[in-house]
Write an enzyme that holds these catalytic residues in place. Structure first.
Site, short mmCIF file in Angstrom:
data_model
loop_
_atom_site.label_atom_id
_atom_site.label_comp_id
_atom_site.label_asym_id
_atom_site.label_seq_id
_atom_site.Cartn_x
_atom_site.Cartn_y
_atom_site.Cartn_z
N GLU A 164 0.82 -1.21 0.00
CA GLU A 164 0.00 0.00 0.00
C GLU A 164 0.86 1.26 0.00
O GLU A 164 2.05 1.22 0.28
CB GLU A 164 -0.92 0.02 1.21
N GLY A 306 6.62 0.28 3.87
CA GLY A 306 5.38 0.00 3.14
C GLY A 306 5.70 -0.18 1.67
O GLY A 306 6.77 -0.68 1.30
N GLU A 307 4.75 0.20 0.82
CA GLU A 307 4.93 0.13 -0.64
C GLU A 307 5.12 -1.29 -1.14
O GLU A 307 5.57 -1.50 -2.27
CB GLU A 307 6.11 0.99 -1.10
N GLY A 308 4.83 -2.30 -0.32
CA GLY A 308 5.02 -3.68 -0.74
C GLY A 308 6.45 -4.16 -0.67
O GLY A 308 6.75 -5.27 -1.13
#
Length: 341
Positions: A164, A306-308
Site C-alpha cells: 500500500e 510499506g509500498e510492498g
C-alpha cells in the site's frame, strides 16, 4: 415475503462461504518429491514448508512462481488534516509519479528479483472522510473498492504480493486493530513515517476519537472497514479474496496491509490461510498482530517503508524455494547414496 433489505456487504459474506480449501493431494506430492531430493530431510527448513504452502493453494503438485506480481494500492485519508503524519498528503501523488518513473525502492526490489509490479491509484486526490468525524466510506463505495481490488488480480499470476501507499494510513490501521482486538489506542499507534512526540499524541487522540465516534458499530468487521479503513485497505481485502478464488497464494506486506487480512480473519479465520506474512514491520504492534493471526513472518529487517517492499523481498524467497524444489536433483538422478535406514 422477505422484508429485510439486503446490504452491499451481503455479497462479500456470501463470497467468503465459497472460497476453496487447500489441495492436500498436491501437498503430499511435494512432500514425496522432497524426500527424494539430494539433501537431508528438513535441512532447508521453512523453504520446504513454503513449497507445501504453494502447492496447497495453487492446487499444483509441482508449484511454480513463474509470474509473481506485486500490487500496490494507493489511497488518501481525511484524518491527515489532524497532523498525524510527518509528511503532507501531497506526497501521495508525488510518490505515485516516482513509482511510474521507476525511482522508488519497490521498483528496484522488483527489478532485481524478477517480479512484476503494478500500482493502483484509488482516487488518491480525493481523500476518504476524516474517521474522527464521519465514516471513512459508505457501504456502496467500500464494496466497490473491494471489487476493484478483486479485478486488479491479473489472470495467470501464480504468486501475489500486496502492499500500500497512503499518508496517514498507519493511523487508519491502528484504529482497525484497536476495534478488532481491543486495548488502548496507544498500544496500536506507532510513529509511522516518523512523527515526533507531539505527532504521536495527535495520532493516539485521532484513534481514540474515531473509536468513540463509531463505538456502536464496530462488532461487524466490514463495518470496521468502511468506518475506520481506507480505500487501499478495502482494495487489498478484495485482492486477497480474489487470489483465494483463483488459487493464488498471497504474501502480505507490513502493518497497514496486514490490517486488511485481519479484517478478513475476523469474518472467518480460514479466509487468510492462503496468506503468509512477508515480514514483521518495525511499526508499533505489528508483531502482536501477526501472533494473533497465527502468522510467522519470513523476514525481520526492521523495515517500515510499506509500498510492498517487505512482501516483495519475501516473494523473492518464495520464488527461490519453488526453483530449488523444481530443479534440485533427486538421489537417483545424481547417483548419490540415500540415508541408511
Amino acid at each position: 415475503m422477505n422484508d429485510v433489505a439486503s446490504s452491499p456487504f451481503d455479497d462479500i459474506r456470501r463470497l467468503i462461504t465459497t472460497i476453496p480449501g487447500p489441495d492436500e493431494a498436491a501437498v503430499e506430492a511435494v512432500r514425496l518429491r522432497d524426500r527424494q531430493l539430494t539433501k537431508p530431510a528438513g535441512s532447508l527448513g521453512r523453504l520446504e514448508w513454503l513449497n507445501e504452502w504453494l502447492a496447497a493453494w495453487q492446487g499444483k503438485p509441482k508449484p511454480t512462481v513463474d509470474r509473481p506480481l506485486v500490487c500496490v494500492f494507493a489511497g488518501s485519508h481525511g484524518v491527515t488534516s489532524r497532523g498525524v503524519s510527518a509528511f503532507p498528503s501531497e506526497v501521495n501523488r508525488q510518490m505515485l509519479e516516482n513509482f511510474s518513473a521507476g525511482g522508488a525502492a519497490i521498483n528496484q526490489i522488483c527489478a532485481s528479483l524478477g517480479l512484476g509490479f503494478k500500482v493502483f491509484d484509488l482516487a488518491i486526490d480525493m481523500p476518504t472522510n476524516d474517521i474522527v468525524a464521519d465514516a471513512a466510506m459508505d457501504e456502496k463505495s467500500c464494496v466497490a473498492t473491494m471489487a476493484f481490488g478483486m479485478e486488479a488480480v491479473a489472470g495467470g499470476t501464480d504468486l501475489l504480493a500486496v502492499g500500500e501507499l497512503g499518508i496517514g494510513n498507519t493511523t487508519i490501521a491502528a484504529a482497525i486493530y484497536a476495534a478488532l482486538f481491543g486495548g488502548s489506542a496507544a498500544h496500536w499507534v506507532g510513529r509511522g513515517t516518523g512523527v515526533d512526540d507531539e505527532g504521536l499524541k495527535r495520532k493516539i487522540a485521532a484513534v481514540e476519537g474515531a473509536l468513540d465516534r463509531h463505538r456502536d458499530h464496530l462488532k461487524d468487521p466490514l463495518e470496521v472497514l468502511r468506518r475506520l479503513g481506507g480505500r487501499e485497505v478495502a482494495a487489498i481485502a478484495g485482492a486477497i479474496l480474489a487470489a483465494r478464488l483463483q488459487r493464488i497464494p498471497v504474501v502480505l506486506d507490513g502493518y497497514v496491509t496486514t490490517a486488511a487480512a485481519a479484517l478478513l480473519h475476523a469474518i472467518h479465520p480460514s479466509t487468510i490461510d492462503h496468506c503468509i506474512a512477508g515480514h514483521v514491520s518495525a511499526e508499533g504492534a505489528h508483531q502482536d498482530v501477526l501472533e494473533r493471526l497465527g502468522k510467522i513472518p519470513l523476514l525481520a529487517l526492521g523495515m517500515r517503508l510499506g509500498e510492498g517492499t517487505g512482501a516483495a523481498l519475501a516473494a523473492g524467497i518464495v520464488k527461490t524455494a519453488a526453483t530449488v524444489h523444481r530443479d534440485m536433483a533427486t538421489f537417483g538422478q545424481a547417483g548419490v547414496a540415500e540415508r541408511l535406514s
